[in-house]
Scaffold this active site. Structure first.
Site, PDB file in Angstrom:
ATOM      1  N   ASN A  87       0.810  -1.223   0.000  1.00 28.41           N
ATOM      2  CA  ASN A  87       0.000   0.000   0.000  1.00 28.41           C
ATOM      3  C   ASN A  87       0.845   1.274   0.000  1.00 28.41           C
ATOM      4  OD1 ASN A  87       0.780  -0.432   2.619  1.00 28.41           O
ATOM      5  ND2 ASN A  87      -1.293  -0.752   3.414  1.00 28.41           N
ATOM      6  N   THR A 125       2.333  -8.295  -1.170  1.00 28.80           N
ATOM      7  CA  THR A 125       2.677  -8.155   0.246  1.00 28.80           C
ATOM      8  C   THR A 125       2.370  -9.439   0.985  1.00 28.80           C
ATOM      9  OG1 THR A 125       2.093  -7.153   2.363  1.00 28.80           O
ATOM     10  CG2 THR A 125       0.460  -6.955   0.652  1.00 28.80           C
ATOM     11  N   ASP A 181       1.818  -9.473   3.986  1.00 26.31           N
ATOM     12  CA  ASP A 181       0.854  -9.096   5.031  1.00 26.31           C
ATOM     13  C   ASP A 181      -0.590  -9.301   4.578  1.00 26.31           C
ATOM     14  OD1 ASP A 181       2.964  -8.333   6.598  1.00 26.31           O
ATOM     15  OD2 ASP A 181       2.841  -6.220   6.040  1.00 26.31           O
ATOM     16  N   TYR A 239      12.627 -12.862   8.914  1.00 21.52           N
ATOM     17  CA  TYR A 239      12.670 -12.623   7.476  1.00 21.52           C
ATOM     18  C   TYR A 239      12.509 -13.877   6.634  1.00 21.52           C
ATOM     19  CZ  TYR A 239      13.703  -7.845   8.540  1.00 21.52           C
ATOM     20  OH  TYR A 239      13.596  -6.555   8.990  1.00 21.52           O
TER      21      TYR A 239
END
Lengths: 430, 430
Positions: free
Chosen positions: A141, A169, A171, A328
């Site tokens: 975003n 993403t 997320d 990560y």
């Protein structure tokens, strides 16, 4: 399907899961003068294991259309456009690109940068010099916002630039789209990690806390449940940022599960926070700074997990308590890729190019077809519908107690993560 | 091949890498009365993703020999033998066992327990009740010690028990054997994690510290280099417990790489220690206990990585510094299995049963054939050659500066981890 959803997107008809602030339809440029020029593609934000699929989708699709000349790759996103640090991607063979598509993280380099107005203006020097009239920007975003700023700047400057945001993403927190490329593979990683860790926890018993990425949305943390099959499979407790986190309640939950099963496996989002909205991780970091002597430092990535393990140890001094922070690896681990995710990451890159031939700007979104078999197609929505905003999990995907994930979420997310290894117990133990 | 090595092991001829304290040959029982009875198999110590291959190797091989009656599985190793908590593995179908073999961690449950003399005597009650004359114990050097204690106890008690240790450990620190089942898959996980993280670190630049399991031996940490192909591929620095760790030197190393490449990826063993032999992790934990206020706690698993990141941040305040601790995923992640490792884990289980038909006791070891093509076969050595002792990395596998791994190690370890994903860069970036 609501009419507002219909008006927000083009392509196959399907409502998106969350409301958008505006219902403007992407500007369609039909019958205008033939629009031709070179293109720039850039990658931005935290990488994923399939973000290069989108890059390769853009490049190979662009080669198929005579309206697009050269395709330049910007090194480290807008930073590369600013400095005219570009690669000529026409020099890459299809075979080389296909191999790059299988490589995790951003092959062009990524960046976390919101350009100022002056920087935007400076970028137009590169666009003019390189005869660029198409911009494809792959990211989340924040990257959509960057693309939107550039679009508005182009309109103001009357520079003929078509700007498309290609979503990615881990997320999974972009609005309008059913889900985000990059999420499926990260979800697969988290699910497989929990499948193995559940077996490990079953082997040696004890209490295990795993901290998962996702500051504002719990989608990735919730993926911890995707490998559960049998009744006492872990994770037994799941905490997402959509629900206020209470440390006392957390400890009570853990002790209850441990009492029942003799073990407890827990998934916690890094973004869990108290009623004041401040994350526990931020509170620990602030306290550590106050307490610091010498090199003691708590603001690194393992601190939240260690803190939560400490709470449990305080309540259960003889318990075997461990914490891992997946870190990560969730977005970069080589060799754990959802086939669906890879295919869709390629698709959104290709679709962005096809939309750019007829439209002014937009964000490519994925729309899920109704029906039992999973299928998604690409559609287009306004950049401003996606830029900046964050989507969170539906309340129905979290149980009433706020410490577990419901089957409705599994139905949503399982096709995105794809096939998982099968865990089997000895018959004598089932 | 040295004669002492020859005298230590039976099977295919090959020297082991490290010296053993005793050269006693496993007792061969030939021409004695026909030795028959039931068997118990147990799993012990930290699990691996292939330890169930060894379990299934024992069970299926035992079924092929009329000397062995029932095979019981001890729940949680010696704890299950003590309590007569056994599963009848004869009730498991071959298909079920094959599926269990593909499941990570210990299907029978594991244990960390060194039995006392009284407990050993108590276990003979179970052996007598269940008519057990064969014991197969799958684990690391502590488990070999447990097996050895039981063997000595059996001789003293004149209980006719044959005792075999089946090796497993992700640490790869057992003596005599070329390598340990379980290590190859963990090495593959670590290598793939670094392959992806190197691409991630290349995308967004910065300094990244990854902490790897292995308290006394650096084999698993060294596996971080197995995916390196091109000159500036990471990890750029590797620290193993075989070399004394100096914090100032560490920071200087990191700054030098960062100066040269604009980034730095680092692999650090959890077992790194100062000249006094005390690990950095232990020092942090001790300091944290002294400094603790409220819930602040540093003894969890993320503390070493955060501490090292803190050292770098102090020297490079504007740097992007991150730390991850790979934790339990290294030994349990579902779906990342070395095919060689799985095959060999099965092999050592099968071999233990075959040896048990003719020998009194021993530890199964793997011997690597000379020649270019990788090949390992099983052999047998005395339990006392493996019990308790720890093997560390050869000095030639670590560079002179003590901060990287040499090609000689890669030659040793690459066949164990097996095939890795291929990372590709854009041609314009090579």
């Amino acid at each position: 399907m609501s009419s507002s959803a219909k008006s927000r997107t083009r392509g196959t008809a399907r409502s998106s899961r969350s409301a958008a602030p505006r219902a403007a339809r992407p500007r369609l440029v039909v019958g205008a003068e033939r629009f031709t020029g070179n293109a720039i593609v850039g990658q931005s934000g935290g990488p994923t294991v399939v973000i290069n699929q989108s890059l390769v989708g853009v490049v190979l699709e662009a080669r198929r259309h005579k309206e697009i000349g050269k395709v330049f790759g910007a090194r480290h996103g807008v930073a590369g456009i600013l400095k005219d640090d570009l690669l000529d991607l026409s020099r890459e063979s299809a075979a080389q690109l296909e191999a790059v598509a299988l490589t995790p993280a951003a092959a062009l380099g990524s960046v976390r940068k919101k350009p100022t107005r002056d920087e935007c203006l400076a970028m137009f020097a590169t666009f003019r010099k390189r005869k660029v009239r198409f911009l494809f920007y792959i990211g989340g975003n924040d990257s959509a916002e960057t693309a939107n700023i550039l679009l508005e700047c182009a309109r103001e400057q009357q520079h003929p630039l078509r700007v498309f945001h290609v979503p990615k993403t881990i997320d999974n927190d972009l609005r309008v789209t059913d889900h985000c490329p990059g999420y499926g593979s990260a979800a697969k990683f988290v699910a497989q990690a929990f499948q193995g860790d559940d077996q490990d926890n079953r082997s040696l018993k004890g209490i295990k806390v795993n901290v998962i990425m996702g500051r504002h949305a719990g989608f990735l943390t919730a993926a911890a449940v995707l490998g559960r099959r049998l009744k006492d499979d872990g994770p037994h407790l799941v905490y997402v940022p959509e629900v206020v986190f209470d440390e006392q309640r957390f400890v009570a939950d853990v002790l209850a599960v441990n009492e029942r099963l003799g073990r407890c496996l827990i998934a916690v989002s890094e973004g869990v926070h108290g009623a004041d909205g401040v994350t526990i991780a931020e509170k620990i970091a602030a306290r550590a700074e106050r307490d610091a002597h010498g090199n003691v430092q708590l603001s690194g990535s393992g601190a939240l997990g260690d803190h939560l393990a400490g709470l449990i140890k305080a309540a259960l001094p003889k318990g075997r308590v461990r914490a891992d922070t997946f870190g990560y690896l969730q977005r970069s681990f080589a060799g754990c890729v959802s086939a669906t995710d890879a295919r869709e990451a390629r698709l959104v890159g290709q679709a962005a190019v096809r939309y750019a031939l007829k439209h002014d700007s937009g964000t490519v979104v994925l729309q899920r077809a109704k029906g039992r078999a999973y299928q998604c197609t690409a559609a287009l929505t306004e950049l401003s519908n996606v830029a900046k905003f964050t989507k969170t999990m539906e309340r129905a995907w979290i149980n009433a107690a706020g410490n577990d994930i419901t089957p409705a979420f599994v139905k949503y997310a399982a096709p995105l993560a794809g096939e998982l290894p099968r865990m089997t117990r000895l018959k004598g133990l089932r």
